[in-house]
Design a protein around this motif. Structure first.
Motif, PDB file in Angstrom:
ATOM      1  N   PHE A  25       0.852  -1.192   0.000  1.00 27.75           N
ATOM      2  CA  PHE A  25       0.000   0.000   0.000  1.00 27.75           C
ATOM      3  C   PHE A  25       0.884   1.237   0.000  1.00 27.75           C
ATOM      4  CE2 PHE A  25       0.806  -1.300   4.331  1.00 27.75           C
ATOM      5  CZ  PHE A  25       1.125  -0.124   4.988  1.00 27.75           C
ATOM      6  N   ALA A  26       0.252   2.376  -0.251  1.00 24.70           N
ATOM      7  CA  ALA A  26       0.950   3.657  -0.239  1.00 24.70           C
ATOM      8  C   ALA A  26       0.547   4.437   1.011  1.00 24.70           C
ATOM      9  CB  ALA A  26       0.634   4.465  -1.492  1.00 24.70           C
ATOM     10  N   LEU A  27       1.439   5.309   1.450  1.00 23.97           N
ATOM     11  CA  LEU A  27       1.245   6.073   2.675  1.00 23.97           C
ATOM     12  C   LEU A  27       1.095   7.551   2.338  1.00 23.97           C
ATOM     13  CD1 LEU A  27       1.302   6.016   5.833  1.00 23.97           C
ATOM     14  CD2 LEU A  27       3.768   6.384   5.657  1.00 23.97           C
ATOM     15  N   LEU A  28      -0.012   8.155   2.756  1.00 22.34           N
ATOM     16  CA  LEU A  28      -0.265   9.577   2.555  1.00 22.34           C
ATOM     17  C   LEU A  28      -0.335  10.246   3.921  1.00 22.34           C
ATOM     18  CD1 LEU A  28      -1.611   7.981   0.061  1.00 22.34           C
ATOM     19  CD2 LEU A  28      -2.876  10.094  -0.322  1.00 22.34           C
ATOM     20  N   VAL A  29       0.475  11.289   4.106  1.00 22.24           N
ATOM     21  CA  VAL A  29       0.589  11.925   5.415  1.00 22.24           C
ATOM     22  C   VAL A  29       0.541  13.437   5.256  1.00 22.24           C
ATOM     23  CG1 VAL A  29       2.072  12.291   7.423  1.00 22.24           C
ATOM     24  CG2 VAL A  29       1.932  10.034   6.386  1.00 22.24           C
ATOM     25  N   ARG A  88      -3.476   4.218   0.774  1.00 22.99           N
ATOM     26  CA  ARG A  88      -3.962   4.068  -0.606  1.00 22.99           C
ATOM     27  C   ARG A  88      -3.533   2.686  -1.091  1.00 22.99           C
ATOM     28  NH1 ARG A  88      -5.296   7.454  -5.093  1.00 22.99           N
ATOM     29  NH2 ARG A  88      -4.661   6.589  -7.096  1.00 22.99           N
ATOM     30  N   PHE A  89      -4.500   1.913  -1.583  1.00 18.74           N
ATOM     31  CA  PHE A  89      -4.201   0.536  -1.967  1.00 18.74           C
ATOM     32  C   PHE A  89      -5.177   0.069  -3.036  1.00 18.74           C
ATOM     33  CE2 PHE A  89      -7.159   0.568   1.532  1.00 18.74           C
ATOM     34  CZ  PHE A  89      -8.110  -0.380   1.201  1.00 18.74           C
ATOM     35  N   VAL A  90      -4.887  -1.077  -3.590  1.00 19.89           N
ATOM     36  CA  VAL A  90      -5.762  -1.713  -4.579  1.00 19.89           C
ATOM     37  C   VAL A  90      -6.370  -2.946  -3.936  1.00 19.89           C
ATOM     38  CG1 VAL A  90      -5.902  -2.774  -6.861  1.00 19.89           C
ATOM     39  CG2 VAL A  90      -4.297  -0.890  -6.464  1.00 19.89           C
ATOM     40  N   ASP A  91      -7.711  -3.015  -3.899  1.00 18.60           N
ATOM     41  CA  ASP A  91      -8.347  -4.147  -3.255  1.00 18.60           C
ATOM     42  C   ASP A  91      -8.331  -5.374  -4.170  1.00 18.60           C
ATOM     43  OD1 ASP A  91     -10.277  -3.735  -5.164  1.00 18.60           O
ATOM     44  OD2 ASP A  91     -11.854  -3.138  -3.775  1.00 18.60           O
ATOM     45  N   LYS A  92      -8.916  -6.463  -3.707  1.00 14.78           N
ATOM     46  CA  LYS A  92      -8.864  -7.718  -4.448  1.00 14.78           C
ATOM     47  C   LYS A  92      -9.678  -7.677  -5.732  1.00 14.78           C
ATOM     48  CE  LYS A  92     -12.596  -9.706  -1.638  1.00 14.78           C
ATOM     49  NZ  LYS A  92     -12.972 -10.818  -0.734  1.00 14.78           N
ATOM     50  N   HIS A  93     -10.528  -6.638  -5.886  1.00  9.96           N
ATOM     51  CA  HIS A  93     -11.306  -6.485  -7.110  1.00  9.96           C
ATOM     52  C   HIS A  93     -10.631  -5.539  -8.103  1.00  9.96           C
ATOM     53  CE1 HIS A  93     -14.567  -8.681  -5.232  1.00  9.96           C
ATOM     54  NE2 HIS A  93     -14.571  -7.837  -4.215  1.00  9.96           N
ATOM     55  N   VAL A 143      -8.887   0.951  -6.886  1.00  9.76           N
ATOM     56  CA  VAL A 143      -7.994   1.785  -6.085  1.00  9.76           C
ATOM     57  C   VAL A 143      -8.812   2.494  -5.003  1.00  9.76           C
ATOM     58  CG1 VAL A 143      -6.351   3.696  -6.103  1.00  9.76           C
ATOM     59  CG2 VAL A 143      -6.450   2.115  -8.036  1.00  9.76           C
ATOM     60  N   LYS A 144      -8.371   2.384  -3.779  1.00 12.12           N
ATOM     61  CA  LYS A 144      -9.092   2.976  -2.654  1.00 12.12           C
ATOM     62  C   LYS A 144      -8.153   3.792  -1.782  1.00 12.12           C
ATOM     63  CE  LYS A 144     -12.706  -0.560  -2.295  1.00 12.12           C
ATOM     64  NZ  LYS A 144     -13.383  -1.531  -1.398  1.00 12.12           N
ATOM     65  N   GLU A 145      -8.690   4.839  -1.215  1.00 10.07           N
ATOM     66  CA  GLU A 145      -7.987   5.638  -0.227  1.00 10.07           C
ATOM     67  C   GLU A 145      -8.817   5.622   1.060  1.00 10.07           C
ATOM     68  OE1 GLU A 145      -7.079   9.548  -1.541  1.00 10.07           O
ATOM     69  OE2 GLU A 145      -5.647   8.896  -3.071  1.00 10.07           O
ATOM     70  N   ARG A 146      -8.181   5.230   2.147  1.00  5.02           N
ATOM     71  CA  ARG A 146      -8.892   5.103   3.415  1.00  5.02           C
ATOM     72  C   ARG A 146      -8.176   5.897   4.508  1.00  5.02           C
ATOM     73  NH1 ARG A 146     -12.408   3.935   0.635  1.00  5.02           N
ATOM     74  NH2 ARG A 146     -13.561   1.965   0.466  1.00  5.02           N
ATOM     75  N   PHE A 147      -8.934   6.789   5.146  1.00  6.97           N
ATOM     76  CA  PHE A 147      -8.392   7.547   6.273  1.00  6.97           C
ATOM     77  C   PHE A 147      -8.272   6.622   7.477  1.00  6.97           C
ATOM     78  CE2 PHE A 147      -9.409  10.058  10.116  1.00  6.97           C
ATOM     79  CZ  PHE A 147      -8.277  10.852  10.153  1.00  6.97           C
ATOM     80  N   VAL A 148      -7.073   6.523   8.036  1.00  7.64           N
ATOM     81  CA  VAL A 148      -6.812   5.594   9.130  1.00  7.64           C
ATOM     82  C   VAL A 148      -6.944   6.273  10.489  1.00  7.64           C
ATOM     83  CG1 VAL A 148      -5.117   4.026  10.142  1.00  7.64           C
ATOM     84  CG2 VAL A 148      -5.307   4.214   7.666  1.00  7.64           C
ATOM     85  N   GLY A 149      -6.490   7.507  10.591  1.00  3.19           N
ATOM     86  CA  GLY A 149      -6.635   8.177  11.873  1.00  3.19           C
ATOM     87  C   GLY A 149      -5.719   9.366  12.017  1.00  3.19           C
ATOM     88  N   LEU A 150      -5.833  10.018  13.168  1.00  3.75           N
ATOM     89  CA  LEU A 150      -4.995  11.157  13.535  1.00  3.75           C
ATOM     90  C   LEU A 150      -4.050  10.741  14.647  1.00  3.75           C
ATOM     91  CD1 LEU A 150      -7.688  13.989  13.644  1.00  3.75           C
ATOM     92  CD2 LEU A 150      -5.925  13.714  11.910  1.00  3.75           C
ATOM     93  N   VAL A 151      -2.806  11.138  14.508  1.00  7.04           N
ATOM     94  CA  VAL A 151      -1.793  10.835  15.522  1.00  7.04           C
ATOM     95  C   VAL A 151      -1.273  12.150  16.074  1.00  7.04           C
ATOM     96  CG1 VAL A 151       0.435   9.761  15.995  1.00  7.04           C
ATOM     97  CG2 VAL A 151      -1.143   8.699  14.373  1.00  7.04           C
ATOM     98  N   HIS A 152      -1.369  12.323  17.378  1.00 10.06           N
ATOM     99  CA  HIS A 152      -0.872  13.547  18.001  1.00 10.06           C
ATOM    100  C   HIS A 152       0.652  13.522  18.045  1.00 10.06           C
ATOM    101  CE1 HIS A 152      -0.360  16.939  20.631  1.00 10.06           C
ATOM    102  NE2 HIS A 152       0.184  16.183  21.568  1.00 10.06           N
ATOM    103  N   VAL A 153       1.275  14.598  17.589  1.00 14.89           N
ATOM    104  CA  VAL A 153       2.733  14.723  17.611  1.00 14.89           C
ATOM    105  C   VAL A 153       3.092  16.004  18.355  1.00 14.89           C
ATOM    106  CG1 VAL A 153       3.186  13.393  15.524  1.00 14.89           C
ATOM    107  CG2 VAL A 153       2.644  15.810  15.324  1.00 14.89           C
TER     108      VAL A 153
END
Length: 294
Positions: free
Chosen positions: A116-120, A137-142, A145-155
Motif C-alpha cells: 500500500f501507499a502512505l499519505l501523510v 492508498r491501496f488496490v483491493d482484491k477487485h 484503487v481505494k484511499e482510506r483515512f486511518v486516523g490522527l496521531v498527536h505529535v
C-alpha cells in the motif's frame, strides 16, 4: 457473552433490576452512538443536568428511544441503577473508540497483508494541538484503487523524526510493516520531502521500494498561485476580494444584505432555469477569508 458484562447480585433481597445484564443499557448506548457518528453529530450538550431542556444529542436520543420502547424505558436512564446507566462521557468515548478500532481493523483486513501507499499531512486542530493525518492508498482484491483515512496521531512537534515516530507507533499498534509501503505522498515542506533528513528519507531507509511522490494537488495549487501572482489583473482582483470580505464580515448588517442579494440572484436563476435545484445545492454559507488554498 463476556462475564464482566453480567451484573452480579450479592444477595437475594435486591430487586429484579439488579439481576439484569448490561445488554439493554449497553446496546441502547451503542445504537445512539452509531447514529450520531454516522450523521457526524456532536454527543455532548451545553447543559446536561437533569433539569435542562436540552441535554445534548446523546442523552436526548436515549430519551427518545425510551419513549418509543417500553421495554427499554424500564431499564435505562433514571430507571437504571445509579452506577449502571452507561451514559457518562467516559462510556461515550469508550464506545466511539471501539467503533474507530473496528473501522481501522476492517481497512487493514481489506488490504489483506498486501502492499500500500502512505499519505501523510500534518496540521494543528482548533485546540492548537499538532496532529498528523494518515491515509492508506491501496488496490483491493477487485482491482479498485481505494484511499482510506486511518486516523490522527498527536505529535509534539512537526520534525521528521517526530512524524516518523508517530507512524511507527501506529504501524506497531496494528502489526503493520514499513516493508509493505510502496509509495509516499506528502506536500513540499522540508520536513516531509527533505533528501537528507526528511520523512521520505527516513522511511526509504527502511523500505527502499517506498517511492516518494509530491502531492499533485499541492503541486497544482502552487502552480496556480505562482501564475496568478504574475498577472496584475488577477492579483488586483484577489486584493479587492480580500478587502470586500473584510468589510462584509465586520458588520452583521452587511452580511444580511449580501445574503439577501445572493438569494435574489438564486431565485432569478432558478425561475429562468439557469440554476439547478436539488439536494445539497444552493445552500447558505459564510464568507471564508481568501487564501492561497481557496
Amino acid at each position: 457473552m463476556d462475564p464482566f458484562l453480567k451484573r452480579k447480585s450479592p444477595s437475594t433481597d435486591e430487586t429484579d433490576l439488579d439481576d439484569l445484564s448490561y445488554d439493554p443499557f449497553l446496546n441502547t448506548s451503542i445504537d445512539a452512538s452509531r447514529y450520531l457518528l454516522r450523521q457526524g453529530l456532536p454527543f455532548c450538550g451545553h447543559d446536561e443536568t437533569r433539569d435542562s431542556s436540552n441535554q445534548g444529542n446523546f442523552l436526548e436520543l436515549l430519551k427518545y428511544t425510551s419513549e418509543q420502547n417500553e421495554a427499554v424505558n424500564k431499564v435505562i436512564l433514571q430507571n437504571a441503577p445509579g452506577n449502571n446507566q452507561m451514559v457518562s462521557h467516559i462510556i461515550q468515548k469508550d464506545i466511539v473508540n471501539c467503533f474507530s478500532e473496528e473501522v481501522v481493523n476492517s481497512i487493514i483486513q481489506e488490504i489483506d497483508n498486501d502492499v500500500f501507499a502512505l499519505l501523510v499531512d500534518e496540521s494543528a486542530d482548533c485546540s492548537k494541538k499538532e496532529q498528523m493525518a494518515i491515509v492508506f492508498r491501496f488496490v483491493d482484491k477487485h482491482g479498485i484503487v481505494k484511499e482510506r483515512f486511518v486516523g490522527l496521531v498527536h505529535v509534539k512537534e512537526t520534525s521528521s523524526s517526530s512524524l516518523k515516530s508517530g507512524i511507527d507507533s501506529l504501524f506497531a499498534k496494528y502489526s503493520l510493516s514499513l516493508k509493505k509501503v510502496r509509495g509516499q505522498c506528502y506536500d513540499g515542506a522540508g520536513n516531509m520531502r527533505g533528501k537528507l533528513n526528511g520523512l521520505r528519507t527516513l522511511i526509504s531507509r527502511e523500505s527502499s521500494s517506498a517511492y516518494y511522490v509530491h502531492c499533485f494537488a499541492h503541486q497544482l495549487q502552487l502552480v496556480v498561485v505562482a501564475v496568478a501572482k504574475k498577472h496584475l489583473e488577477v492579483e488586483n482582483f484577489f486584493d479587492k476580494i480580500f478587502v470586500l470580505v473584510n468589510v462584509v464580515v465586520a458588520s452583521c448588517k452587511r452580511k444580511d444584505k449580501m445574503k439577501e442579494i445572493h438569494w435574489d440572484t438564486i431565485e432569478k436563476g432558478v425561475s429562468s432555469g439557469e440554476i439547478k435545484t436539488g439536494k445539497g445545492l444552493n445552500q447558505e454559507s459564510s464568507l471564508p477569508r481568501p487564501g492561497n488554498t481557496r
